[in-house]
Design an enzyme around this catalytic site. Structure first.
Site, PDB file in Angstrom:
ATOM      1  CB  SER A  91       0.638  40.704   8.517  1.00 19.46           C
ATOM      2  OG  SER A  91       0.262  39.383   8.821  1.00 19.46           O
ATOM      3  CG  ASP A  99       7.040  29.515   3.164  1.00 20.19           C
ATOM      4  OD1 ASP A  99       6.674  28.871   4.189  1.00 20.19           O
ATOM      5  OD2 ASP A  99       6.268  30.245   2.516  1.00 20.19           O
ATOM      6  CG  ASP A 125       2.638  31.265   5.801  1.00 20.67           C
ATOM      7  OD1 ASP A 125       3.608  32.050   5.890  1.00 20.67           O
ATOM      8  OD2 ASP A 125       1.608  31.507   5.107  1.00 20.67           O
ATOM      9  CG  HIS A 174       3.861  32.666   0.972  1.00 20.55           C
ATOM     10  ND1 HIS A 174       2.721  33.367   0.660  1.00 20.55           N
ATOM     11  CD2 HIS A 174       3.868  32.525   2.315  1.00 20.55           C
ATOM     12  CE1 HIS A 174       2.075  33.666   1.770  1.00 20.55           C
ATOM     13  NE2 HIS A 174       2.752  33.172   2.801  1.00 20.55           N
ATOM     14  CB  CYS A 217       5.899  34.978   3.549  1.00 15.44           C
ATOM     15  SG  CYS A 217       6.711  33.473   4.089  1.00 15.44           S
TER      16      CYS A 217
END
Lengths: 381, 646
Positions: free
Chosen positions: B326, B350, B367, B377, B391
């Site tokens: 990430s 999401d 995720d 999230h 996320c």
């Protein structure tokens, strides 16, 4: 056969004799020989001081040996030649026994066993043999008619060959050559026929190959090969010869000056205070110095030959001639090997190289010469 | 016996003897004349030849090796120096019995069979009277033992020469590299004259890269030597030009903090000053003591290093290629804003997973929260939250919208996918995938699913820690991008900073991304929120975890079931202070699992550079510091500095 007592009592002759006998004669000293020897040894000390990197300890040591050797010389000069002659065979037998003892109970150094140790005192029987062998040979011929017959020649050859062989196996090629030479000179001076001499030389040449193959040791062969081509092994066996030739050659006519020889002072020259000391002299004193040294040697040799010619008995004659000529061999072999004419065998430069034993035996030899030269005259010239 | 008396004729004997003596006399004269001729030819005829030879013997042109340049950190702390080193040497010719001497030496000090073997090999190649080394790097104790026993050891000597020494041991090995004996291959490449007095050459790292500067120019002297090669007098001398002393951007203190913070983990920390590209710290663990290589490492020690599963010889900062995870999300987010795919306000639904539009396989891209809460999230996620909480769903969607071509083209100027050009060789280029790359190397078309993976820093994407730090530095510096450098100055002459292409992005986008990254640390739900505690400055950052092995769709990542070597790599990138970044740091911990681990290391590094530096700015005059400068912050490790001076 001893007629000296009889001579002394001859009327009229004794006064005449006393008038002619000088103080030197009475002291049993040959003044000319003594002077030459002193000149040579002093010169030798100078060279040695420089060769030993100005180490006065070496000088003091050598000086002490010289003192002992000169005292020994004068003592021996007092000997009655006749008595020396009678002792010769006994000395020879003892010498041979000692030589046999060396490999059995001897002490070694640098891969060779040459020393006998008697109660903390070490000595080399082979050094003593340098005088004993010519004495024995001279004794053998002195009682026989000369020129000697063939069978006597053969016997004397055996007398010479036994110690030569024993010493060569120690191994000590240099000394064995000197001993063989000292004996053979007696043989030559005794007047053996030329055909024997030429025959022997021929035989020697024929035996060169078997000698090379079976008698010489590896390191001795290497030395001879090195002589023929020192460049073949620049850093190994050839090193000594290359360095000594460089030292001699770079000396030129004038030399680099006392204690200024670069080859010797910077340790390029191996064995610079023993066998290779002539290279130090040649480098620092130049050809002048070499010629001066040679002149002293020539004078000593000719004085020695003169003493031999004037000796009273055949024993003295033969012994004096042999000792003188052996001295010459020393000079020739040493100067020849250092300058690359001859293979490197361990022969010191007589009376100059460091080493107590050789000083003592050499001067003892000259003591014998003096004894012979100052022997009382029996018959007028 | 009767014939004996009858034939004894004294007069004839005398005559024969006299004749023989005359003959011998002539013989003697002839032979002595031969000697005279011989000496005459040597001393007069060939005199010049032998004078030359004698001078060649005596006078030697000797190379004088230059002193190798010293290496300092930015505060003048000495990192590489030259120390006298003592070796045991033997002159064979001065020894009666070499074997006895070696036996005696082995009773006194430790000597390996290895040494003896090497010594014997050397001995065969040396000229007589040369001193041949038997053992290098004698300790003071060994020197003392040899000295005391000198009288029993004629021909044995202790020789001194200068040898490279790294006073901080393993701490800077992967920065400095090390010097070692010149090998046969190098022998061909070097300038033989310039290296004629030098035994060692830079093998790796800075020592290798700046070999030319550090080495200097050889000098020479005409010396008079004796047969043993011992110099007695210098006749004439031209001094060598010493190697240049070099100063690095490295901050030894920060380096030490970073190294200690990594502890027993395998991993890397790279800290860069974004305003110059100067590398403040570059740590790769595990490391090893570079001093082992000076003068030749023993094969035993080398094998230990070579065969260690932790691979200490690998410089992870330059050569370790890791999935960035990430950590690249801020750059992709910036790309989204720059290309107008998204705005700060646009949101993505999401549910905790993402389904590629039009994908018939119905593969769910989950995720990272899936294994704990299965709710995502939030119902809708915008970019600030997506970065702060990392996320994945948001960035799956963003990557899909951008497409691989834009991702590739936008990321490239940040330095990914190619060598960033640090001043150390053997840097690796990482991998920034593109359609063309895949066609060329995999001979396959690009699949949309691969774009999705790339969007969260997985898939083919590989970066080195150095690339990661450089890329984030460009981000922190708003697109002004410098090539990372270790060398600050040579002989006190500042080196220019090589600048790379500036990345043109609207200022408000930079502002937004910086803000979003600050939320990672300072936001209440930020993924690195833990490190904001007690921070005296604002930090922008991004966490990351990256899978080491592929995990099938329905398989779950379970720490307990996965062997330690297959656990996720933990990553963190960050910069501070937020408004005007002075330092960027990238941390990768192999199999570190939790990105918070990486984040806490980064915090220690930032503190070390930003806080401790100010606190300890008062110069501490310490006589023990060897070198031209006195360290301003000699608390680096007082113990170690004290060692240098001894």
């Amino acid at each position: 056969m001893n007629r000296t007592d009889f001579v002394r009592q001859m009327p009229g002759q004794s006064a005449d004799l006393a008038r002619r006998v000088s103080i030197w004669q009475r002291m049993h000293i040959d003044p000319i020989l003594l002077l030459l020897l002193l000149a040579l040894t002093v010169f030798g000390l100078l060279v040695l001081y420089s060769a030993g990197n100005q180490n006065s300890a070496i000088l003091v040591r050598q000086g002490r040996f010289l003192l002992i050797a000169y005292i020994g010389m004068i003592v021996i000069a007092q000997f009655n030649v006749e008595r020396v002659k009678r002792l010769a065979p006994l000395a020879y037998v003892v010498g041979i026994l000692l030589l046999i003892a060396v490999p059995l109970v001897g002490v070694g150094a640098k891969g060779a066993q040459r020393w006998l140790s008697l109660g903390g005192f070490r000595f080399q029987p082979s050094e003593v043999m340098k005088l004993v062998v010519p004495m024995a040979a001279a004794w053998y011929f002195s009682s026989r008619a000369l020129p000697p017959r063939f069978k006597y020649i053969l016997v004397s050859l055996v007398v010479i060959a036994v110690p030569t062989f024993l010493i060569a196996r120690q191994p000590d090629l240099g000394t064995s050559i000197l001993i063989a030479a000292s004996g053979l000179f007696v043989l030559f001076l005794s007047g053996i026929g030329w055909r024997f001499i030429f025959g022997a030389v021929g035989l020697l040449l024929c035996s060169a190959w078997p000698m090379w193959q079976f008698v010489l040791l590896d390191y001795q062969r290497t030395r001879i090969l090195t002589l023929l081509n020192p460049e073949s092994d620049k850093l190994g066996a050839g090193w000594n010869i290359i360095q000594s030739k460089t030292a001699i050659g770079s000396g030129g006519w004038d030399g680099k000056g006392w204690t200024n020889g670069t080859q010797s002072q910077l340790d390029f020259l191996p064995e610079s205070h023993t066998d290779f000391i002539i290279a130090v002299l040649a480098e620092e004193w130049g050809l002048q110095g070499v010629l001066a040294l040679l002149s002293l040697y020539v004078a000593i040799i000719f004085r020695g030959l003169w003493i031999g010619v004037n000796a009273q008995h055949s024993f003295g004659r033969l012994l004096a001639g042999s000792i003188t000529l052996t001295f010459f061999v020393y000079v020739f072999v040493n100067m020849g090997m250092v300058s690359g004419l001859l293979p490197v065998v361990g022969v010191p430069l007589p009376l100059v190289s460091q080493g107590g034993t050789s000083l003592v035996t050499l001067l003892a030899g000259f003591g014998l010469l003096m004894a012979i030269s100052t022997e009382k005259r029996i018959i007028g010239q | 016996m009767s014939d004996q008396i009858s034939l004894k004729d004294t007069f004839t004997e005398r005559r024969i003897y006299f004749e023989r003596t005359i003959f011998v006399g002539i013989f003697v004269v002839v032979l002595l004349s031969l000697l005279v001729v011989r000496y005459f030819s040597l001393q007069i005829t060939e005199h010049d030849t032998y004078v030359t030879q004698s001078d060649r013997n005596r006078v030697q042109l000797q190379p004088v090796p230059p002193k190798r340049g010293l290496i300092y950190d930015r505060n003048g702390v000495l990192l590489a120096e030259n120390r006298p080193s003592y070796s045991l040497t033997i002159v064979k010719e001065h020894i009666d019995n070499l074997d006895d001497t070696i036996v005696l030496l082995r009773q006194l000090i430790e000597i390996d069979d290895d040494h003896i073997k090497k010594f014997r090999r050397l001995l065969m190649r040396q000229r007589p009277h040369a001193s041949v080394p038997l053992k290098f790097k004698l300790t003071e104790e060994e020197i003392a033992i040899i000295s005391v026993n000198r009288y029993r050891l004629p021909g044995v000597d202790v020789d001194a020469q200068l040898a490279r020494h790294y006073p901080h041991g393993e701490l800077f090995t992967h920065v400095l590299g090390y010097v070692g004996r010149i090998n046969e291959k190098e022998q061909f490449e070097i300038d033989e004259v310039n290296y004629s007095g030098t035994n060692e050459i830079g093998k790796i790292g800075l020592e290798q890269y700046y070999e030319k500067e550090l080495h200097g120019e050889v000098g020479s002297q005409n010396v008079e030597t004796n047969a043993r090669g011992r110099v007695l007098r210098v006749l004439e001398r031209s001094d060598p030009e010493p190697g240049q002393d070099i100063t690095l951007y490295i901050d030894a203190y920060v380096q030490k903090v970073a190294h200690e913070a990594l502890g027993d983990y395998r991993g890397s920390v790279v800290a860069i000053d974004p305003k110059t590209g100067g590398i403040i710290a570059m740590v790769s663990t595990p490391s090893f003591d570079a001093n082992m290589f000076v003068g030749g490492i023993s094969s035993k020690n080398y094998n230990v290093l070579l065969q260690s599963p932790d691979r200490p010889l690998v410089n992870r900062s330059l050569q370790g290629q890791y999935a960035p995870g990430s950590t690249l999300k801020p750059i992709f987010g910036l790309a989204g804003l720059h290309y107008g795919m998204v705005t700060p306000d646009s949101v993505v639904r999401d549910p905790g997973w993402y389904l590629l539009p039009g994908d018939k396989s119905n593969r769910l891209y989950r995720d990272w929260t899936w294994k704990t809460r299965r709710t995502g999230h939030a119902k809708f996620v915008a970019m600030e939250q997506a970065i702060a909480e990392s996320c994945d769903t948001y960035f799956y969607d963003l990557a899909y919208q951008l497409g691989i071509d834009r991702i590739h083209d936008f990321s490239e100027p940040f330095g990914f996918g190619s060598k960033v050009g640090i001043d150390i060789n053997n840097e690796r280029s990482g991998l920034l995938p593109s359609r063309e790359w895949k066609r060329r190397y995999k001979r396959l078309p690009w699949y949309p699913g691969e774009t999705i993976n790339t969007g969260i820093g997985q898939g083919y994407l590989l970066v080195t820690p150095l690339q990661l730090a450089t890329g984030i530095a460009a981000l922190a510096n708003r697109g002004v991008h410098f090539s990372p450098r270790l060398l600050k100055s040579k002989n006190d002459e500042e080196m220019p900073v090589p600048q790379l292409a500036t990345i043109e992005v609207d200022d408000k986008h930079w502002d937004f991304i910086h803000h979003a990254m600050s939320q990672v640390v300072h936001g209440p739900r930020g993924s690195a929120n833990a490190i904001s505690r007690g921070a005296q400055y604002k930090i922008g950052g991004k966490t990351g975890t990256a899978q080491v092995i592929g995990i099938a769709q329905d398989e779950e990542y379970d720490t307990d079931k996965i062997s330690a070597r297959h656990r996720d790599n933990a990553l963190f990138v960050g910069f501070a202070p937020l408004a005007s970044p002075k330092i960027v740091v990238a941390v990768i911990i192999e199999n570190g699992e939790k990105s918070s681990r990486a984040a806490s290391i980064a915090r220690k590094v930032l503190d070390a550079y930003l806080i401790d530096q100010d606190m300890l700015n008062a110069p501490v005059l310490n006589d023990s510091v060897v070198g031209k400068k006195v360290s301003a912050r000699s608390d680096l490790d007082r113990g170690q500095l004290a060692v240098i001076s001894r």
